[in-house]
Design a protein around this motif. Sequence first.
Motif, PDB file in Angstrom:
ATOM      1  N   LEU A  55       7.374  21.794  10.139  1.00  0.00           N
ATOM      2  CA  LEU A  55       8.050  22.154   8.899  1.00  0.00           C
ATOM      3  C   LEU A  55       7.063  22.146   7.738  1.00  0.00           C
ATOM      4  N   GLY A  56       6.202  21.147   7.676  1.00  0.00           N
ATOM      5  CA  GLY A  56       5.205  21.090   6.613  1.00  0.00           C
ATOM      6  C   GLY A  56       4.261  22.282   6.649  1.00  0.00           C
ATOM      7  N   THR A  58       4.875  25.223   7.995  1.00  0.00           N
ATOM      8  CA  THR A  58       5.653  26.412   7.640  1.00  0.00           C
ATOM      9  C   THR A  58       5.828  26.511   6.135  1.00  0.00           C
ATOM     10  N   LYS A  59       6.094  25.386   5.488  1.00  0.00           N
ATOM     11  CA  LYS A  59       6.229  25.395   4.023  1.00  0.00           C
ATOM     12  C   LYS A  59       4.911  25.770   3.358  1.00  0.00           C
ATOM     13  N   GLN A  60       3.799  25.294   3.897  1.00  0.00           N
ATOM     14  CA  GLN A  60       2.499  25.651   3.338  1.00  0.00           C
ATOM     15  C   GLN A  60       2.258  27.162   3.450  1.00  0.00           C
ATOM     16  N   ARG A  62       4.507  29.515   3.653  1.00  0.00           N
ATOM     17  CA  ARG A  62       5.421  30.192   2.726  1.00  0.00           C
ATOM     18  C   ARG A  62       4.932  30.046   1.300  1.00  0.00           C
ATOM     19  N   ASP A  63       4.455  28.860   0.927  1.00  0.00           N
ATOM     20  CA  ASP A  63       3.944  28.667  -0.434  1.00  0.00           C
ATOM     21  C   ASP A  63       2.728  29.549  -0.695  1.00  0.00           C
TER      22      ASP A  63
END
Length: 82
Positions: A55-56, A58-60, A62-63
């Motif tokens: 999840l971390g 994936t968030k990176q 996306r960011d």
Amino acid sequence: MPYTRYPRVNAAEANLRAAEAARIAFEIEMISRVQQRFYELMRRDAELKAAEEDLGLTKQIRDRMQIRYDVGETARFELIRA
């Protein structure tokens, strides 16, 4: 009546041995269940840690795509895809 006493004593001793064997079997089964639950807990903790890392990451990603979109380097489609 000695002819009935010895068989009754033998039967009582056999019942005692059977009860002791049942107790030992119960203890072994309980220990194995506790060990199994412990290892299952360890596995689930590892799965949770891996999922949180995914999840971390994936968030990176996306960011980073959001920043590239905000700057104008990429189209909105790339942001949606990310």
